[in-house]
Design a protein around this motif. Structure first.
Motif, PDB file in Angstrom:
ATOM      1  N   ALA A 106       0.828  -1.212   0.000  1.00  0.00           N
ATOM      2  CA  ALA A 106       0.000   0.000   0.000  1.00  0.00           C
ATOM      3  C   ALA A 106       0.857   1.254   0.000  1.00  0.00           C
ATOM      4  N   GLY A 107       2.074   1.149   0.530  1.00  0.00           N
ATOM      5  CA  GLY A 107       2.959   2.299   0.613  1.00  0.00           C
ATOM      6  C   GLY A 107       3.687   2.319   1.933  1.00  0.00           C
ATOM      7  N   CYS A 108       4.277   3.468   2.212  1.00  0.00           N
ATOM      8  CA  CYS A 108       5.133   3.634   3.382  1.00  0.00           C
ATOM      9  C   CYS A 108       4.848   5.008   3.989  1.00  0.00           C
ATOM     10  N   SER A 109       4.622   5.053   5.279  1.00  0.00           N
ATOM     11  CA  SER A 109       4.368   6.305   5.972  1.00  0.00           C
ATOM     12  C   SER A 109       5.458   6.507   7.022  1.00  0.00           C
ATOM     13  N   VAL A 110       6.141   7.650   6.960  1.00  0.00           N
ATOM     14  CA  VAL A 110       7.270   7.902   7.851  1.00  0.00           C
ATOM     15  C   VAL A 110       7.198   9.298   8.456  1.00  0.00           C
ATOM     16  N   VAL A 111       7.903   9.461   9.547  1.00  0.00           N
ATOM     17  CA  VAL A 111       8.023  10.793  10.139  1.00  0.00           C
ATOM     18  C   VAL A 111       8.987  11.613   9.298  1.00  0.00           C
ATOM     19  N   VAL A 112      10.205  11.102   9.058  1.00  0.00           N
ATOM     20  CA  VAL A 112      11.230  11.835   8.314  1.00  0.00           C
ATOM     21  C   VAL A 112      11.616  11.056   7.061  1.00  0.00           C
ATOM     22  N   ASP A 113      11.594  11.729   5.939  1.00  0.00           N
ATOM     23  CA  ASP A 113      11.928  11.136   4.645  1.00  0.00           C
ATOM     24  C   ASP A 113      13.218  11.753   4.121  1.00  0.00           C
ATOM     25  N   GLN A 114      14.194  10.883   3.853  1.00  0.00           N
ATOM     26  CA  GLN A 114      15.477  11.331   3.318  1.00  0.00           C
ATOM     27  C   GLN A 114      15.759  10.671   1.962  1.00  0.00           C
ATOM     28  N   THR A 115      14.762  10.009   1.374  1.00  0.00           N
ATOM     29  CA  THR A 115      14.973   9.292   0.120  1.00  0.00           C
ATOM     30  C   THR A 115      15.045  10.252  -1.063  1.00  0.00           C
TER      31      THR A 115
END
Length: 141
Positions: A106-115
């Motif tokens: 379904a996807g990915c939910s994160v606090v901090v994204d560095q991708t």
């Protein structure tokens, strides 16, 4: 963190040991679905498992990740929740394990994204902030 996926038909939330356990379990409760633990290393984890070794992360470390095969099945739509995503190597490994069990990503939910943008799109990352938006961290404080 659960909001963007509320209407997405998510049936389970994965969280990678250890902060992902806390955030993922909270998101699962919010969405009213089950939680699937993804363990690192060799700790006790009963039942048949699916395992993947992640690609190297930003430190060059490869993680051995494990998921209980019975926790995800055909028809499941799985969301990964974590605190920080740098390279996406662990998320990609989890997506592969979910697929092996017959589930859909379904996807990915994160606090901090560095991708990087291409990886972000590939993994379906939703975030609260990007690493670039954080104030500079001074290790001496």
């Amino acid at each position: 963190m659960a909001g963007p996926f509320r209407e997405g038909g998510v049936t389970a939330v994965c969280g990678i040991e250890s902060r992902g356990f806390l955030l993922g379990a909270a998101a699962a409760v919010e969405l009213g679905v089950g939680f699937v633990a993804v363990r690192k290393g060799e700790g006790v984890f009963p039942g048949e498992k699916v395992t993947r070794r992640s690609a190297p992360d930003y430190r060059g470390t490869r993680q051995e990740l494990r998921l209980q095969r019975a926790a995800v099945g055909p028809g499941d739509r799985v969301l990964l929740v974590d605190d920080w995503i740098e390279t996406g190597s662990q998320a990609s490994a989890v997506r592969s394990m979910v697929a092996e069990c017959g589930g859909q990503w379904a996807g990915c939910s994160v606090v901090v994204d560095q991708t990087v943008p291409a990886r972000r799109a590939d993994l379906g990352v939703r975030r609260i902030v990007t690493a670039a938006e954080l104030p500079a961290w001074d290790e001496r404080s």
